[in-house]
Design a protein around this motif. Structure first.
Motif, PDB file in Angstrom:
ATOM      1  N   TYR A 186      -3.317   3.778  -1.915  1.00 44.54           N
ATOM      2  CA  TYR A 186      -3.683   2.841  -2.970  1.00 44.54           C
ATOM      3  C   TYR A 186      -2.954   1.533  -2.677  1.00 44.54           C
ATOM      4  O   TYR A 186      -1.794   1.546  -2.270  1.00 44.54           O
TER       5      TYR A 186
ATOM      6  N   ARG B 201       0.846  -1.187   0.000  1.00 45.19           N
ATOM      7  CA  ARG B 201       0.000   0.000   0.000  1.00 45.19           C
ATOM      8  C   ARG B 201       0.887   1.244   0.000  1.00 45.19           C
ATOM      9  O   ARG B 201       1.823   1.333   0.799  1.00 45.19           O
TER      10      ARG B 201
ATOM     11  N   ARG C  66     -12.752  -1.333  -1.939  1.00 41.17           N
ATOM     12  CA  ARG C  66     -11.984  -2.455  -2.469  1.00 41.17           C
ATOM     13  C   ARG C  66     -12.767  -3.200  -3.543  1.00 41.17           C
ATOM     14  O   ARG C  66     -13.997  -3.280  -3.485  1.00 41.17           O
TER      15      ARG C  66
ATOM     16  N   LEU D 224      -2.578  -3.014  -3.515  1.00 40.90           N
ATOM     17  CA  LEU D 224      -2.857  -4.259  -4.229  1.00 40.90           C
ATOM     18  C   LEU D 224      -2.495  -5.425  -3.306  1.00 40.90           C
ATOM     19  O   LEU D 224      -1.544  -5.322  -2.520  1.00 40.90           O
TER      20      LEU D 224
ATOM     21  N   TYR E 207      -7.797 -11.761  -5.700  1.00 44.96           N
ATOM     22  CA  TYR E 207      -6.968 -10.569  -5.930  1.00 44.96           C
ATOM     23  C   TYR E 207      -7.753  -9.355  -5.465  1.00 44.96           C
ATOM     24  O   TYR E 207      -8.963  -9.269  -5.663  1.00 44.96           O
TER      25      TYR E 207
ATOM     26  N   ALA F 131      -7.786  -4.975  -5.058  1.00 42.17           N
ATOM     27  CA  ALA F 131      -7.270  -3.626  -5.293  1.00 42.17           C
ATOM     28  C   ALA F 131      -8.056  -2.678  -4.398  1.00 42.17           C
ATOM     29  O   ALA F 131      -9.265  -2.849  -4.212  1.00 42.17           O
ATOM     30  N   GLU F 132      -7.376  -1.703  -3.795  1.00 43.77           N
ATOM     31  CA  GLU F 132      -8.043  -0.811  -2.861  1.00 43.77           C
ATOM     32  C   GLU F 132      -7.591   0.631  -3.050  1.00 43.77           C
ATOM     33  O   GLU F 132      -6.503   0.910  -3.558  1.00 43.77           O
ATOM     34  N   THR F 133      -8.457   1.523  -2.632  1.00 39.10           N
ATOM     35  CA  THR F 133      -8.103   2.929  -2.523  1.00 39.10           C
ATOM     36  C   THR F 133      -8.772   3.469  -1.267  1.00 39.10           C
ATOM     37  O   THR F 133      -9.837   2.975  -0.863  1.00 39.10           O
TER      38      THR F 133
END
Length: 396
Positions: free
Chosen positions: A323, A310, A377, A325, A354, A356-358
């Motif tokens: 951000y 992150r 996410r 992964l 898998y 992905a996040e912000t």
């Protein structure tokens, strides 16, 4: 029992009494819970001087027994008897749904561990020492790739109290918490060419403790313990051809996680967090009856490993963003079950996902006791869907 007789005609005084009688058994439905084995037989009619005409006898080769068993049989007709012998006894395919629901219930409890780890992140990263209260809400819509994909909508919450203090040149934070989750989903099933919809709900309640220590070099270790009760309930999930049935199951769950990571400085206001986390959840077994058929759930062990990174920017501002992964692998997550004494095909959450996040972190001012975080996410792989978290922390 094998060799049993349904209708035994005795003291018959009429010659060829059933010669002109049509005998139709278009559906054979045995009572749920009946133990049936290939090779067993049953005599529907027997007597003397009955004169049964085989051309006037119609008996369906297929049979059902409760909600869990189906099969086929062979009919033998002579002048004085009609005998039915079981040639195949097997599990009703509609039962697969119950095992699938069980696997998804375990996955839903697993999601609560994510919220615990997120709360540790927030407790440790606001830069304030002291006693803290925290609360978070997690909403998600997920689909799990079991034999028949099941979509679940759910909400999870966590509230707790903890603290962050300086310790041996580093930061030590801890918290005790209460957790709750509720989810719902729909199922679709068919039996004897009838299609029907069922509704499912999940609720868990529990609590636990979590802690993290980060040294002066940015290396941290963390862990948590949790325990609670999981309740799952279904309506109109199964059919025996005449009635629709639901069921209810309540089991205890226990969980733990450990994690390690390192934070690398990327400049005055940015950093990179690289981490690995291992999550274990144990859900106890259960047993119950549906339409006189006994169902037995095995316990479920879930073991997940998550590796991720992150990047956080604008750390010195009111608004900081991040951000990330991550890759996650479920090593276990198998839901074993028996219905009416027969093994049901195992459902498993095993596989790769898998993420992905912000996220956005907001602190009104340098001396404000409040901090807020929003996280979004997306998931692909074994788990598919999206989630969001909203968390607030207050430091005394």
């Amino acid at each position: 029992d094998s060799g049993g007789t349904v209708l035994n005609i005795t003291n018959n005084t009429e010659e060829k009494a059933l010669a002109n009688t049509n005998i139709n058994l278009n559906s054979l439905n045995f009572t749920g819970g009946t133990e049936l084995t290939t090779g067993e037989s049953m005599t529907f009619v027997k007597g003397t001087d009955l004169g049964i005409d085989a051309t006037k006898v119609t008996i369906a080769p297929e049979f059902t027994a409760g909600v869990a068993t189906v099969g086929t049989g062979d009919v033998k007709v002579d002048e004085n008897s009609i005998k039915y012998t079981l040639t195949e006894v097997k599990q009703n395919d509609q039962i697969d749904l119950v095992a699938e629901n069980r696997a998804v219930a375990a996955a839903f409890v697993n999601q609560g561990t994510d919220l615990i780890a997120d709360s540790l992140d927030t407790l440790s990263r606001d830069g304030k020492y002291g006693v803290k209260t925290f609360a978070a809400v997690h909403g998600n819509r997920s689909k799990y790739d079991v034999n028949s994909d099941i979509k679940i909508n759910g909400w999870s919450t966590i509230v707790g109290v903890g603290a962050e203090n300086e310790h041996n040149g580093g930061d030590f934070s801890w918290g005790v918490f209460y957790e709750n989750g509720s989810g719902n989903y729909r199922t679709y099933n068919d039996f004897n060419n009838e299609f029907f919809r069922g509704d499912g709900s999940l609720v868990y309640n529990g609590g636990g403790i979590a802690a993290r220590y980060e040294n002066s070099h940015g290396v941290y270790t963390e862990g948590s313990l949790r325990a609670g009760m999981l309740k799952s309930e279904m309506t109109d999930a199964l059919s025996d051809g005449e009635n629709k049935y639901g069921y209810e199951s309540e089991t205890a769950y226990y969980g733990a996680h450990i994690g390690v990571g390192k934070i690398f400085s990327l400049g005055d206001d940015s950093d990179l967090d690289v981490y690995g986390k291992f999550f274990h959840t144990y859900t106890e077994g259960d047993n119950f009856s549906v339409g006189n058929d006994k169902f037995e759930f095995d316990s479920i062990n879930s073991d997940r490993l998550r590796i991720g990174a992150r990047v956080t920017t604008n750390r010195e501002n009111k608004f900081s963003t991040y951000y990330g992964l991550a890759y996650e692998y479920e090593f276990n997550g198998s839901a074993g079950m028996r219905a009416a004494g027969m093994e049901v095909p195992e459902q498993s959450l095993r596989g790769s996902s898998y993420m992905a996040e912000t996220g956005l972190n907001y602190q009104p001012s340098a001396d404000s006791p409040w901090s807020f975080e929003l996280n979004i996410r997306g998931y692909a792989g074994e788990r598919q869907g999206a989630s969001f978290n909203v968390q607030a922390t207050y430091t005394f």
